[in-house]
Design a protein around this motif. Structure first.
Motif, PDB file in Angstrom:
ATOM      1  N   SER A  74      18.013   0.166   3.988  1.00 22.88           N
ATOM      2  CA  SER A  74      19.401  -0.430   3.998  1.00 22.88           C
ATOM      3  C   SER A  74      19.502  -0.315   5.627  1.00 22.88           C
ATOM      4  CB  SER A  74      20.376   0.546   3.479  1.00 22.88           C
ATOM      5  OG  SER A  74      21.607  -0.065   3.606  1.00 22.88           O
ATOM      6  N   PRO A  75      19.370  -1.451   6.406  1.00 24.74           N
ATOM      7  CA  PRO A  75      19.576  -1.673   7.900  1.00 24.74           C
ATOM      8  C   PRO A  75      20.971  -1.595   8.144  1.00 24.74           C
ATOM      9  CG  PRO A  75      18.052  -3.333   7.209  1.00 24.74           C
ATOM     10  CD  PRO A  75      18.540  -2.531   5.781  1.00 24.74           C
ATOM     11  N   ASP A  76      21.942  -1.516   7.189  1.00 29.99           N
ATOM     12  CA  ASP A  76      23.390  -1.315   7.450  1.00 29.99           C
ATOM     13  C   ASP A  76      23.721   0.065   7.532  1.00 29.99           C
ATOM     14  OD1 ASP A  76      23.577  -3.936   6.913  1.00 29.99           O
ATOM     15  OD2 ASP A  76      24.384  -3.505   4.720  1.00 29.99           O
ATOM     16  N   ALA A  77      22.894   0.947   7.339  1.00 31.49           N
ATOM     17  CA  ALA A  77      22.842   2.449   7.348  1.00 31.49           C
ATOM     18  C   ALA A  77      22.731   2.991   8.739  1.00 31.49           C
ATOM     19  CB  ALA A  77      21.872   3.035   6.442  1.00 31.49           C
ATOM     20  N   GLU A  78      22.319   2.065   9.772  1.00 34.93           N
ATOM     21  CA  GLU A  78      22.008   2.448  11.017  1.00 34.93           C
ATOM     22  C   GLU A  78      23.276   3.241  11.822  1.00 34.93           C
ATOM     23  OE1 GLU A  78      19.925  -0.001  13.823  1.00 34.93           O
ATOM     24  OE2 GLU A  78      18.761  -0.775  12.233  1.00 34.93           O
ATOM     25  N   ALA A  79      24.421   2.590  11.584  1.00 34.66           N
ATOM     26  CA  ALA A  79      25.758   3.240  12.209  1.00 34.66           C
ATOM     27  C   ALA A  79      25.789   4.721  11.622  1.00 34.66           C
ATOM     28  CB  ALA A  79      26.704   2.351  12.124  1.00 34.66           C
ATOM     29  N   LEU A  80      25.852   4.946  10.414  1.00 37.38           N
ATOM     30  CA  LEU A  80      25.925   6.185   9.753  1.00 37.38           C
ATOM     31  C   LEU A  80      24.950   7.067  10.196  1.00 37.38           C
ATOM     32  CD1 LEU A  80      27.398   7.832   7.745  1.00 37.38           C
ATOM     33  CD2 LEU A  80      25.943   7.044   5.807  1.00 37.38           C
ATOM     34  N   LEU A 128      25.966   9.303   2.587  1.00 38.49           N
ATOM     35  CA  LEU A 128      24.392   9.120   3.017  1.00 38.49           C
ATOM     36  C   LEU A 128      23.637   9.509   1.607  1.00 38.49           C
ATOM     37  CD1 LEU A 128      22.321   8.745   5.270  1.00 38.49           C
ATOM     38  CD2 LEU A 128      21.809  11.305   5.224  1.00 38.49           C
ATOM     39  N   PHE A 129      23.992  10.509   0.838  1.00 42.14           N
ATOM     40  CA  PHE A 129      23.318  10.730  -0.338  1.00 42.14           C
ATOM     41  C   PHE A 129      23.335   9.580  -1.322  1.00 42.14           C
ATOM     42  CE2 PHE A 129      22.080  15.530   0.206  1.00 42.14           C
ATOM     43  CZ  PHE A 129      21.457  15.256   1.464  1.00 42.14           C
ATOM     44  N   PRO A 130      24.415   9.187  -1.586  1.00 39.95           N
ATOM     45  CA  PRO A 130      24.597   8.188  -2.580  1.00 39.95           C
ATOM     46  C   PRO A 130      24.040   6.972  -2.102  1.00 39.95           C
ATOM     47  CG  PRO A 130      26.635   9.249  -2.180  1.00 39.95           C
ATOM     48  CD  PRO A 130      25.786   9.673  -1.418  1.00 39.95           C
ATOM     49  N   LEU A 131      24.014   6.576  -0.758  1.00 43.79           N
ATOM     50  CA  LEU A 131      23.325   5.414  -0.080  1.00 43.79           C
ATOM     51  C   LEU A 131      21.914   5.527  -0.423  1.00 43.79           C
ATOM     52  CD1 LEU A 131      23.452   2.706   1.613  1.00 43.79           C
ATOM     53  CD2 LEU A 131      23.279   4.235   3.674  1.00 43.79           C
ATOM     54  N   PHE A 132      21.131   6.700  -0.158  1.00 39.88           N
ATOM     55  CA  PHE A 132      19.817   6.913  -0.555  1.00 39.88           C
ATOM     56  C   PHE A 132      19.578   6.593  -2.058  1.00 39.88           C
ATOM     57  CE2 PHE A 132      16.543   9.873  -1.898  1.00 39.88           C
ATOM     58  CZ  PHE A 132      15.545   9.510  -1.203  1.00 39.88           C
ATOM     59  N   GLU A 133      20.346   7.299  -2.699  1.00 38.90           N
ATOM     60  CA  GLU A 133      20.031   6.954  -4.245  1.00 38.90           C
ATOM     61  C   GLU A 133      20.211   5.479  -4.766  1.00 38.90           C
ATOM     62  OE1 GLU A 133      21.472  11.452  -5.479  1.00 38.90           O
ATOM     63  OE2 GLU A 133      22.988  10.106  -5.268  1.00 38.90           O
TER      64      GLU A 133
END
Length: 159
Positions: free
Chosen positions: A75-81, A127-132
């Protein structure tokens, strides 16, 4: 805390302990535990430094080397997080080092506890929900193996 993907359980367990540690740090800093006892404050500083060295150092390494790259790939959108979390890791490292300054010990303990709690909650809630949601089954297995490898205790020379 929510039921976690098996790959994340070791990190979630660390988070549970980190939240308890964060609370103790803040309570000591505010004088709500052992008020008026400077030795108790110093004892808490030793406890968090030991926790940092024995748990958080490897925990951060597992996240930075294994988890964060997989999440960004999925998820490239996760870069900021992820960038925010890496900055917080660095701030936590700095605060742990600042515990050596006894003149500011109470403030440092409070700041470290406050940052540690907000950091853990961000990872658990975002983070963890995004990973899942985004990381494939194949990559979650890769994450599990990588996390376990980083967190595995290394045998000491005299063991």
């Amino acid at each position: 805390m929510a039921k976690r993907h098996p790959a994340l359980i070791p990190l979630s367990h660390d988070h549970h302990h980190a939240l308890a540690m964060a609370l103790r740090c803040r309570k000591h800093a505010l004088g709500q535990m052992n008020p008026g006892n400077p030795q108790a404050l110093k004892g808490q500083a030793v406890e968090i430094k030991t926790f940092f060295d024995t748990n958080l150092r490897l925990h951060f390494e597992a996240e930075e080397k294994v988890l964060f790259p997989l999440i960004i790939a999925a998820s490239p959108d996760a870069e900021a997080l992820v960038a925010k979390l890496i900055r917080e890791h660095e701030r936590l490292r700095q605060e742990a080092t600042a515990l050596d300054n006894e003149a500011r010990l109470s403030k440092t303990l409070f700041n470290l506890g406050d940052l540690l709690e907000s950091h853990v909650r961000c990872e658990e809630r975002e983070l963890f929900p995004l990973f899942e949601r985004t990381v494939s089954a194949e990559l979650t297995e890769q994450a599990r193996q990588g996390i376990e490898e980083v967190l595995r205790p290394t045998p000491r020379a005299n063991d």
